[in-house]
Scaffold this motif. Structure first.
Motif, short mmCIF file in Angstrom:
data_model
loop_
_atom_site.label_atom_id
_atom_site.label_comp_id
_atom_site.label_asym_id
_atom_site.label_seq_id
_atom_site.Cartn_x
_atom_site.Cartn_y
_atom_site.Cartn_z
N GLN A 193 0.84 -1.20 0.00
CA GLN A 193 0.00 0.00 0.00
C GLN A 193 0.87 1.24 0.00
O GLN A 193 0.63 2.19 -0.74
N ARG A 194 1.93 1.23 0.80
CA ARG A 194 2.84 2.38 0.86
C ARG A 194 3.56 2.56 -0.48
O ARG A 194 3.62 3.66 -1.01
N LYS A 195 4.06 1.48 -1.05
CA LYS A 195 4.78 1.57 -2.32
C LYS A 195 3.88 1.98 -3.47
O LYS A 195 4.33 2.61 -4.41
N SER A 196 2.61 1.64 -3.39
CA SER A 196 1.71 1.97 -4.49
C SER A 196 1.45 3.47 -4.60
O SER A 196 0.99 3.94 -5.63
N GLN A 197 1.81 4.22 -3.58
CA GLN A 197 1.59 5.66 -3.61
C GLN A 197 2.52 6.37 -4.59
O GLN A 197 2.21 7.44 -5.05
N ASN A 198 3.64 5.79 -4.89
CA ASN A 198 4.64 6.44 -5.73
C ASN A 198 4.93 5.69 -7.01
O ASN A 198 5.89 6.01 -7.68
N ARG A 199 4.14 4.70 -7.34
CA ARG A 199 4.42 3.88 -8.50
C ARG A 199 3.19 3.67 -9.35
O ARG A 199 2.07 3.64 -8.85
N SER A 200 3.44 3.47 -10.63
CA SER A 200 2.35 3.12 -11.53
C SER A 200 2.03 1.65 -11.37
O SER A 200 2.80 0.89 -10.77
N MET A 201 0.93 1.24 -11.92
CA MET A 201 0.54 -0.16 -11.85
C MET A 201 1.59 -1.04 -12.52
O MET A 201 1.90 -2.13 -12.03
N ASN A 202 2.15 -0.59 -13.63
CA ASN A 202 3.19 -1.36 -14.33
C ASN A 202 4.42 -1.56 -13.45
O ASN A 202 5.07 -2.60 -13.53
N GLU A 203 4.75 -0.58 -12.65
CA GLU A 203 5.90 -0.70 -11.75
C GLU A 203 5.57 -1.58 -10.55
O GLU A 203 6.45 -2.23 -9.99
N LEU A 204 4.32 -1.60 -10.16
CA LEU A 204 3.91 -2.33 -8.96
C LEU A 204 3.70 -3.82 -9.20
O LEU A 204 3.92 -4.63 -8.30
N LEU A 205 3.33 -4.20 -10.40
CA LEU A 205 3.07 -5.62 -10.68
C LEU A 205 4.26 -6.53 -10.38
O LEU A 205 4.07 -7.60 -9.79
N PRO A 206 5.48 -6.17 -10.73
CA PRO A 206 6.61 -7.03 -10.36
C PRO A 206 6.76 -7.19 -8.84
O PRO A 206 7.15 -8.26 -8.36
#
Length: 102
Positions: free
Chosen positions: A42-55
């Motif tokens: 949840q914290r990391k998703s604040q600064n990343r796009s979905m493409n960056e978060l999937l890995p």
């Protein structure tokens, strides 16, 4: 390998956006390690796009498998809510398609 610090306080990962998320009553019954994982994503998703978060999500899945753990359907739903909370409207549309696979 995806590293989680089991001694890290959950509140250390929170911020103004996630404080509302921490009030979710569904979190009460979540395993502490899984809750830390959810809060970290949840914290990391604040600064990343979905493409960056999937890995990152894939790494989590692999780490849980390594520990012979898995998210329940309810925990998965909580994780998806945590991610979706920080997405842009356009990413939320794309994420809706991805959620169907969970």
């Amino acid at each position: 390998m995806y590293n989680y610090n089991p001694r890290r306080n959950i509140n250390q990962t929170s911020n103004a956006g996630s404080n509302n998320f921490l009030q979710n009553p569904k979190l009460k019954n979540v395993d502490p390690l899984k809750l830390k994982i959810i809060m970290e994503i949840q914290r990391k998703s604040q600064n990343r796009s979905m493409n960056e978060l999937l890995p990152e999500i894939m790494k989590i899945h692999q780490e849980l498998n390594r520990r012979n753990m898995a998210f329940t359907k309810e925990e998965t739903a909580i994780l998806l809510e945590a991610i979706e909370e920080n997405l842009s409207p356009e990413e939320k549309k794309n994420f809706a398609m991805i959620k169907q696979f969970f």
